[in-house]
Design a protein around this motif. Structure first.
Motif, short mmCIF file in Angstrom:
data_model
loop_
_atom_site.label_atom_id
_atom_site.label_comp_id
_atom_site.label_asym_id
_atom_site.label_seq_id
_atom_site.Cartn_x
_atom_site.Cartn_y
_atom_site.Cartn_z
N SER A 140 -4.80 0.20 -6.95
CA SER A 140 -4.62 -1.22 -7.28
C SER A 140 -5.95 -1.89 -7.59
O SER A 140 -6.97 -1.55 -7.00
CB SER A 140 -4.04 -1.98 -6.09
OG SER A 140 -2.66 -1.89 -6.05
N SER A 198 0.04 3.37 2.91
CA SER A 198 -0.91 2.27 3.08
C SER A 198 -0.37 1.15 3.94
O SER A 198 -1.14 0.42 4.53
CB SER A 198 -1.37 1.74 1.73
OG SER A 198 -0.38 1.90 0.77
N VAL A 208 1.50 10.31 -1.93
CA VAL A 208 1.54 8.84 -1.83
C VAL A 208 0.85 8.44 -0.53
O VAL A 208 1.24 8.88 0.55
CB VAL A 208 2.99 8.31 -1.84
CG1 VAL A 208 3.01 6.79 -1.75
CG2 VAL A 208 3.73 8.79 -3.08
N HIS A 209 -0.17 7.62 -0.65
CA HIS A 209 -0.89 7.17 0.56
C HIS A 209 -0.01 6.22 1.36
O HIS A 209 0.58 5.30 0.81
CB HIS A 209 -2.18 6.47 0.13
CG HIS A 209 -3.00 6.00 1.28
ND1 HIS A 209 -3.29 6.80 2.36
CD2 HIS A 209 -3.60 4.81 1.53
CE1 HIS A 209 -4.02 6.13 3.22
NE2 HIS A 209 -4.22 4.91 2.74
N ALA A 241 -4.09 -5.27 -11.12
CA ALA A 241 -4.16 -4.25 -12.18
C ALA A 241 -3.85 -2.91 -11.54
O ALA A 241 -3.90 -2.77 -10.32
CB ALA A 241 -5.56 -4.20 -12.80
N ASN A 252 -0.27 -3.13 -12.88
CA ASN A 252 -0.51 -3.01 -11.43
C ASN A 252 -0.28 -1.56 -11.03
O ASN A 252 0.10 -0.73 -11.87
CB ASN A 252 0.35 -3.98 -10.60
CG ASN A 252 1.84 -3.80 -10.83
OD1 ASN A 252 2.28 -2.77 -11.32
ND2 ASN A 252 2.61 -4.80 -10.47
N CYS A 253 -0.50 -1.24 -9.76
CA CYS A 253 -0.42 0.16 -9.35
C CYS A 253 1.02 0.66 -9.43
O CYS A 253 1.27 1.83 -9.72
CB CYS A 253 -1.00 0.32 -7.95
SG CYS A 253 -1.17 2.03 -7.45
N ALA A 254 1.99 -0.24 -9.17
CA ALA A 254 3.40 0.15 -9.30
C ALA A 254 3.68 0.60 -10.74
O ALA A 254 4.35 1.61 -10.96
CB ALA A 254 4.29 -1.04 -8.92
N ASP A 309 -1.24 8.80 -5.52
CA ASP A 309 -1.12 7.34 -5.48
C ASP A 309 -1.82 6.83 -4.23
O ASP A 309 -1.28 6.92 -3.13
CB ASP A 309 0.36 6.93 -5.47
CG ASP A 309 0.53 5.42 -5.32
OD1 ASP A 309 -0.48 4.69 -5.41
OD2 ASP A 309 1.67 4.97 -5.11
N LEU A 310 -3.03 6.29 -4.40
CA LEU A 310 -3.82 5.84 -3.26
C LEU A 310 -3.50 4.42 -2.83
O LEU A 310 -3.94 3.97 -1.78
CB LEU A 310 -5.32 5.91 -3.61
CG LEU A 310 -6.01 7.26 -3.47
CD1 LEU A 310 -7.49 7.08 -3.75
CD2 LEU A 310 -5.80 7.84 -2.09
N GLY A 311 -2.77 3.68 -3.66
CA GLY A 311 -2.47 2.29 -3.30
C GLY A 311 -3.71 1.43 -3.32
O GLY A 311 -4.16 0.98 -4.37
N SER A 312 -4.32 1.27 -2.14
CA SER A 312 -5.42 0.33 -2.03
C SER A 312 -6.64 0.73 -2.84
O SER A 312 -7.41 -0.12 -3.27
CB SER A 312 -5.80 0.17 -0.58
OG SER A 312 -6.40 -1.08 -0.42
N ARG A 372 -3.71 -12.46 -2.95
CA ARG A 372 -4.55 -11.29 -2.65
C ARG A 372 -6.04 -11.54 -2.85
O ARG A 372 -6.58 -12.46 -2.27
CB ARG A 372 -4.08 -10.07 -3.45
CG ARG A 372 -2.84 -9.42 -2.84
CD ARG A 372 -2.68 -8.00 -3.34
NE ARG A 372 -1.38 -7.46 -2.95
CZ ARG A 372 -0.77 -6.49 -3.62
NH1 ARG A 372 -1.31 -5.95 -4.68
NH2 ARG A 372 0.39 -6.05 -3.19
N ILE A 418 7.09 0.82 -0.82
CA ILE A 418 5.74 0.27 -0.86
C ILE A 418 5.78 -1.24 -0.65
O ILE A 418 4.85 -1.84 -0.13
CB ILE A 418 5.06 0.65 -2.18
CG1 ILE A 418 4.65 2.13 -2.13
CG2 ILE A 418 3.84 -0.20 -2.45
CD1 ILE A 418 4.60 2.78 -3.46
N ASP A 423 -6.24 -5.29 -7.05
CA ASP A 423 -6.40 -6.49 -6.23
C ASP A 423 -6.22 -6.24 -4.73
O ASP A 423 -5.96 -7.16 -3.97
CB ASP A 423 -5.45 -7.61 -6.70
CG ASP A 423 -3.99 -7.21 -6.67
OD1 ASP A 423 -3.70 -6.01 -6.47
OD2 ASP A 423 -3.14 -8.09 -6.86
N LYS A 424 -6.39 -5.00 -4.31
CA LYS A 424 -6.41 -4.76 -2.87
C LYS A 424 -7.89 -4.61 -2.47
O LYS A 424 -8.68 -5.49 -2.77
CB LYS A 424 -5.56 -3.55 -2.53
CG LYS A 424 -4.06 -3.80 -2.78
CD LYS A 424 -3.21 -2.66 -2.28
CE LYS A 424 -1.74 -2.87 -2.61
NZ LYS A 424 -0.97 -1.64 -2.33
C1 LIG Z 1 0.27 -1.39 -2.84
C2 LIG Z 1 0.67 -0.02 -3.30
C3 LIG Z 1 1.24 0.19 -4.55
C4 LIG Z 1 1.54 -0.95 -5.46
O1 LIG Z 1 0.36 -1.54 -5.91
P1 LIG Z 1 0.44 -2.90 -6.78
O2 LIG Z 1 -0.88 -2.94 -7.46
O3 LIG Z 1 0.68 -4.00 -5.81
O4 LIG Z 1 1.57 -2.72 -7.73
C5 LIG Z 1 1.56 1.47 -4.90
N1 LIG Z 1 1.35 2.50 -4.08
C6 LIG Z 1 0.81 2.34 -2.86
C7 LIG Z 1 0.60 3.54 -1.98
C8 LIG Z 1 0.44 1.08 -2.42
O5 LIG Z 1 -0.11 0.89 -1.22
#
Ligand SMILES: *Cc1c(COP(=O)(O)O)cnc(C)c1O
Length: 467
Positions: free
Chosen positions: A285, A221, A218-219, A295, A145-147, A251-254, A91, A173, A287-288
């Protein structure tokens, strides 16, 4: 050594004999001996099981094993795929400051001590201060991480009660990380509302009961929906949350902190907007699109962040010191307004097709021109971010047929040279996109291309000139 095929264990060469033909000074002697013993014992087992081995293969295997034993892992790779956040390549590329911070943190540091007072500090404090400043949230914390952030938030706020989510956001995801499963693991009951394509504010309002713990957004993504679709914006969800006294977790993910339209990309929802709209917690996240280390960042209302931080699972999901150091350095680029120049992910997103074509042309001119062209191409964001987005680019295109190679053979040569290079194979050609090649990697890249195109045994062809 001859090419004899060996079918009896007693005919296998001795370790000493094997090392006479393979070993050299680039690998320590004891590593050679261990590699030779290992390969000979496997060869013995093969023969006893009725198989055979060739002398030549034995020597090659010993060399491969010895070199692998001393090679570091992970090995640095040049990413010429044009995929900016390439998950398999790790990433985000970290900034110089983030790399230096990781090195410094690897020694003793003031991770959990306040140097002024000499008392114990929290590993969260410094990053929280930056996140609060950048996003406008009241408080912040960090997980692995975001998870992990999503799992922790659902556990801390929703366990034993209901979490309401739109059916269109009850998604996977990646890596089997599915919203319904995560919710079940957290001890919360998922209450899906609306339909796959359309969910309205009234769907949330009608589903709220005294069992409801929170509303989850939840985005999407990593996939794209279009056509007859309706979603409830975060502002509207926050309004429902306020009226019903329920927190909204987004949860925005990126987790973008900047406006992606400046790169010619579709607008990604920003963290700042989610916070301002009234989300109780916003998760994203590291690292996106943020461009930092792996993280999971959690920002939001003080009391909700505190519940997440104080949950016993937080300890199991916390970050390592080296990660925190890199994250702090990355966030500081944003706080100082220097993110576009200093963070490689944003710098790569900002390169124009003209700038990239100019670099590809320089590379072409520095190499032998036979079978090498520069063509328009497209880079992608990757990492499960902006799945439908393409950035206009250019690529150095190698014609393997010109060198008597298949595209796969050439791609393999590039991957397995002194400096591994990852490229794209498309339309019988091998494509190298300069967008994702870091400026300091260019000399090594040109040398790698030069030696991959060189016919075996020839040292005259395609010398790479330094740019
Ligand atoms: C990528 C993503 C996650 C997980 O993120 P990580 O940091 O890879 O664990 C969770 N929710 C969404 C919506 C994502 O896009």
């Amino acid at each position: 050594m001859s090419l004899d095929i060996i079918t009896e264990p007693r005919l296998l060469p001795s370790v000493t004999r094997l090392l006479e033909v393979t070993s050299n000074d680039s690998v320590p002697h004891d590593v050679w001996v261990a590699a030779a013993r290992h390969v000979l014992s496997e060869a013995r087992a093969t023969i006893i099981a009725g198989g055979s081995v060739s002398q030549e293969d034995l020597a090659l295997e010993v060399a491969a094993r010895a070199i692998q034993d001393v090679a570091p892992w992970p090995t640095r790779v040049i990413n010429a795929t044009g995929v900016i956040l390439h998950t398999n390549l790790g990433r985000a590329v970290l900034s110089d400051a983030a790399r230096q911070a990781m090195l410094d943190a690897a020694a003793y540091s003031d991770l959990e001590v306040d140097l002024q007072s000499g008392t114990r500090g929290s590993r969260d404090t410094h990053i929280e201060r930056l996140l609060v400043e950048i996003t406008g949230a009241e408080a912040a914390t960090v997980t692995n991480n975001c998870a992990a952030s999503l799992f922790l938030a659902l556990t801390a706020l929703g366990s034993g009660r209901e979490v309401i989510v739109s059916r269109g956001q009850s998604v996977e995801i990646g890596g089997k990380f599915r919203i319904p499963d995560v919710c079940a693991q957290s001890g919360a009951t998922l209450r899906e509302v609306g339909t796959t394509n359309r969910t309205y504010a009234s769907d949330y309002e009608d589903a709220v009961s005294d069992q409801t713990a929170l509303l989850l957004k939840v985005h999407r993504s990593n996939f794209f929906v279009s056509g007859f679709v309706a979603d409830v914006e975060i502002e509207e969800m926050a309004r429902i949350g306020r009226e019903m006294s329920l927190p909204v977790v987004n949860d925005l993910g990126s987790g973008c902190l900047v406006d992606t339209t400046r790169f010619g990309l579709r607008h990604e929802p920003t963290v700042q907007k989610s916070v301002a709209a009234g989300a109780g917690l916003t998760l994203f996240s590291g690292d996106k699109l943020l461009g930092g280390p792996q993280a999971g960042l959690v920002v939001g209302r003080g009391e909700l962040v505190e519940r997440v931080r104080r949950h016993p699972l937080a300890r199991a999901l916390r970050c390592d010191k080296v990660t925190l150091a890199a994250l702090y350095a990355t966030l500081r680029h944003y706080a100082r307004g220097e993110q576009y120049e200093s963070i490689p992910t944003l710098r790569m997103l900002g390169l124009t097709a003209d700038e990239i074509r100019a670099r590809a042309e320089q590379w072409r001119d520095a190499l032998s021109p036979a079978g090498i062209a520069v063509r328009p191409s497209a880079s992608t964001v990757g990492g499960g971010s902006l799945p439908d987005a393409e950035l206009p680019s250019a690529a150095l295109v190698l014609d393997p047929a010109e060198y008597g190679l298949t595209p796969n053979a050439l791609a393999q040569r590039l991957r397995t040279g002194d400096t591994p290079v990852m490229a794209r194979s498309e339309q019988d050609r091998v494509w190298l996109d300069p967008r994702t090649v870091q400026p300091d990697e260019e000399p090594a890249l040109l040398a790698a291309i030069g030696s991959a195109l060189r016919p075996p045994g020839s040292f005259a062809a395609t010398p790479a000139r330094r740019l």
